[in-house]
Motif scaffolding. Sequence first.
Motif, short mmCIF file in Angstrom:
data_model
loop_
_atom_site.label_atom_id
_atom_site.label_comp_id
_atom_site.label_asym_id
_atom_site.label_seq_id
_atom_site.Cartn_x
_atom_site.Cartn_y
_atom_site.Cartn_z
N PRO A 176 -28.85 -15.21 30.00
CA PRO A 176 -28.24 -16.66 29.61
C PRO A 176 -26.80 -16.20 28.53
O PRO A 176 -27.03 -15.44 27.86
N HIS A 177 -25.57 -17.02 28.72
CA HIS A 177 -24.49 -17.27 27.51
C HIS A 177 -24.08 -18.53 27.96
O HIS A 177 -24.19 -19.35 28.88
N THR A 178 -23.05 -18.46 26.77
CA THR A 178 -22.69 -20.14 26.39
C THR A 178 -22.08 -20.38 27.31
O THR A 178 -20.65 -20.13 26.84
N GLN A 179 -21.52 -21.53 27.82
CA GLN A 179 -20.47 -22.08 28.64
C GLN A 179 -20.13 -22.66 28.34
O GLN A 179 -20.60 -23.86 27.82
N ILE A 180 -18.61 -23.66 28.03
CA ILE A 180 -17.83 -24.27 27.36
C ILE A 180 -17.06 -25.26 28.96
O ILE A 180 -16.40 -24.85 29.06
N VAL A 181 -17.55 -26.47 28.58
CA VAL A 181 -16.67 -27.97 29.59
C VAL A 181 -16.47 -28.22 29.05
O VAL A 181 -16.13 -28.74 28.04
N HIS A 182 -15.54 -28.44 29.42
CA HIS A 182 -14.36 -28.97 28.33
C HIS A 182 -13.41 -30.53 28.93
O HIS A 182 -13.18 -30.35 30.47
N CYS A 183 -13.81 -31.19 28.86
CA CYS A 183 -13.33 -32.83 29.47
C CYS A 183 -12.95 -33.53 28.20
O CYS A 183 -11.40 -33.75 28.32
N GLY A 184 -13.22 -34.75 27.36
CA GLY A 184 -12.69 -35.23 26.14
C GLY A 184 -11.51 -36.11 27.37
O GLY A 184 -10.50 -36.53 27.17
N VAL A 185 -12.34 -37.08 27.99
CA VAL A 185 -12.17 -38.29 29.09
C VAL A 185 -12.57 -39.03 28.78
O VAL A 185 -13.94 -39.26 28.55
N ARG A 186 -12.18 -40.24 29.64
CA ARG A 186 -13.34 -41.64 30.61
C ARG A 186 -13.26 -41.99 31.06
O ARG A 186 -12.15 -41.43 31.56
N GLY A 187 -14.11 -42.28 31.44
CA GLY A 187 -13.78 -43.22 33.11
C GLY A 187 -13.51 -42.33 34.07
O GLY A 187 -13.80 -42.33 35.23
N SER A 188 -14.15 -41.21 33.82
CA SER A 188 -14.09 -39.91 35.36
C SER A 188 -15.40 -39.90 35.96
O SER A 188 -16.49 -39.96 35.47
N LEU A 189 -15.06 -39.57 37.30
CA LEU A 189 -16.54 -40.23 38.28
C LEU A 189 -17.21 -38.47 38.65
O LEU A 189 -17.66 -38.17 39.87
N GLU A 190 -15.67 -37.14 39.20
CA GLU A 190 -16.19 -35.72 38.64
C GLU A 190 -17.30 -34.98 38.27
O GLU A 190 -17.46 -35.35 36.90
N PRO A 191 -17.87 -34.21 38.93
CA PRO A 191 -19.04 -33.73 38.18
C PRO A 191 -19.39 -33.63 37.15
O PRO A 191 -20.45 -33.31 36.29
N PRO A 192 -18.06 -32.57 36.11
CA PRO A 192 -17.92 -31.65 34.70
C PRO A 192 -17.94 -33.03 33.98
O PRO A 192 -18.81 -32.93 32.40
N CYS A 193 -17.91 -34.01 33.84
CA CYS A 193 -17.47 -35.04 32.89
C CYS A 193 -17.39 -36.46 32.90
O CYS A 193 -16.69 -37.37 32.68
N ASN A 194 -18.41 -36.92 33.44
CA ASN A 194 -18.51 -38.49 34.14
C ASN A 194 -19.93 -38.46 32.35
O ASN A 194 -20.52 -38.23 32.02
N ALA A 195 -19.45 -39.99 32.81
CA ALA A 195 -21.14 -40.45 32.00
C ALA A 195 -22.55 -40.04 31.82
O ALA A 195 -23.03 -39.93 31.48
N VAL A 196 -22.34 -40.60 33.34
CA VAL A 196 -24.27 -40.46 33.96
C VAL A 196 -24.28 -39.07 33.51
O VAL A 196 -25.99 -39.25 32.71
N GLY A 197 -23.81 -37.80 33.20
CA GLY A 197 -23.99 -36.67 32.61
C GLY A 197 -24.30 -36.31 31.52
O GLY A 197 -25.92 -35.83 30.98
N TYR A 198 -23.45 -36.90 31.09
CA TYR A 198 -23.47 -37.27 29.31
C TYR A 198 -24.79 -37.85 28.95
O TYR A 198 -25.21 -37.08 27.97
N ILE A 199 -25.13 -38.40 29.37
CA ILE A 199 -25.75 -39.33 28.48
C ILE A 199 -27.51 -38.80 28.74
O ILE A 199 -28.46 -38.55 28.07
N ASP A 200 -27.12 -38.62 29.71
CA ASP A 200 -28.34 -37.40 30.64
C ASP A 200 -28.75 -36.23 29.28
O ASP A 200 -29.35 -35.85 29.09
N ARG A 201 -27.43 -35.79 29.15
CA ARG A 201 -27.56 -34.31 27.91
C ARG A 201 -27.60 -34.73 26.82
O ARG A 201 -28.49 -33.98 26.11
N TYR A 202 -27.04 -35.86 26.31
CA TYR A 202 -28.08 -36.47 24.94
C TYR A 202 -28.92 -36.50 24.81
O TYR A 202 -29.64 -36.57 23.73
#
Length: 467
Positions: free
Chosen positions: A244-270
């Motif tokens: 495996p290798h590290t992939q970086i997903v670029h976000c830096g947004v608020r209120g996005s509902l798209e797959p990579p940058c939504n708050a739902v996924g961020y909460i779970d990852r955190y």
Amino acid sequence: MPAQIAIEEEEEQQPLLHSTTTDGIEEEVVTSSLSNEPDALKRKLIGSNQRLLSLDVFRGLTVALMILVDDAGGAFPSINHTPWFGVTIADFVMPFFLFGVGVSISLVFKKASSKSLATKKVVLRTVKLFLLGLFLQGGYFHGRNNLAYGVDVAKIRWLGVLQRISIGYLLASITEIWLVRNVMVDSPTAFVQKYYIQWLGNTMLAEMIIATLLLSLYMCVLYGLYVPNWEFQSPSLTLSTNGPHTQIVHCGVRGSLEPPCNAVGYIDRYFLGEPHLYRRPVYRRTKECSVNSPDYGHLPPHSPEWCLAPFDPEGILSSLMAVLTCIVGLHFGLILLHHKGQMHRVVLWSMSSFALLFSGFVLQLLGIPFSKPLYTLSYMCITAGASGLFLTIIFYIVDVKHFRKPVVLLQWMGMNALIIYALAACDIFPAAVQGFYWRSPENNSVDGLESLLQSALRSSKWGTLYW
């Protein structure tokens, strides 16, 4: 997909119109709905020890739908879960289960003589259901076509279908046990007085009403939380890269509902950690991530880096929103208990269902899309409304018109929903049967029967559907 709505399986074996006491908890007493009925009718109904058959049939229909979309969704992507935005038939399964949980809770905790004892039993059953979900869906059973078992604890999936149901059951039960005034309901005015804490709040309470609190928390976090750039360990797709290798997903947004940058996924990852999330999310079937969209397939050229990232469809934030579906079901159950007349109940249920459906479509037009992975407000409204409408139809057919023989199989499935879910949806039964093969694992009865049906119907899709 989920299955067991009858979390209080022990209590639900008690008939709907029967007064009983279990460990000090009085359950399923419907004396108010019979208060003005003739004495003969009272004795007939109470003596019949009948269950709410329509709820069993509703559960059974949901279980059957779950098996259909799980097994045939791959052959027919149109009935499979939507890749991200939108709603398909498969996206109604989870809300149907949660809605049924709420209805069941209203029957079980109609009158709790000991709130502390009732709460203890609720917590105990919540823990049991959560642990069962962890065992069945955490990765221990690898399922059909992979007869191995065992899970790396460092990568176990913490959340899942049964875990979400347990969370909804816990919060909705606490609402019913502690936030309902002990008032006899004998009129519409008394009904509002008894349950106003749930819907309108009470200044004497330290917290806001459960539903408003959860909705406010969800909407504030979903649209207000800043999602920074994040990284994950991606499996290697080329021979030149080992491991495996590290992939970086670029976000830096608020209120996005798209797959990579939504708050739902961020909460779970955190809170849960990226290794503990679901490894095959539905957005891998989007056009950006699959050449066979809306089905799974190879990555298209120049696909975004987030296509291989994990995402849990039963995550923390979305599960809080899903509790509202349980509370809606609880409301329907209270109508059942405290309103006289079968057609009166049908009318009230229909009005509530259509109001929710209308609200869902309006919210969608206002910019809140349907999304099961995020469990958006519009998705909650339209699926809860559909749940109520289907229960209303089944109630009218089964409990009002008494057409019961054609649905006896669905009734049986509903009464044994947890067992069917564990055996079918978690692939325990197919994997066990597939474990017996002739010389090679490919020569087993499960795959053999499916291949036979595909050959007989001259179609791999229709053969899979029939199987």
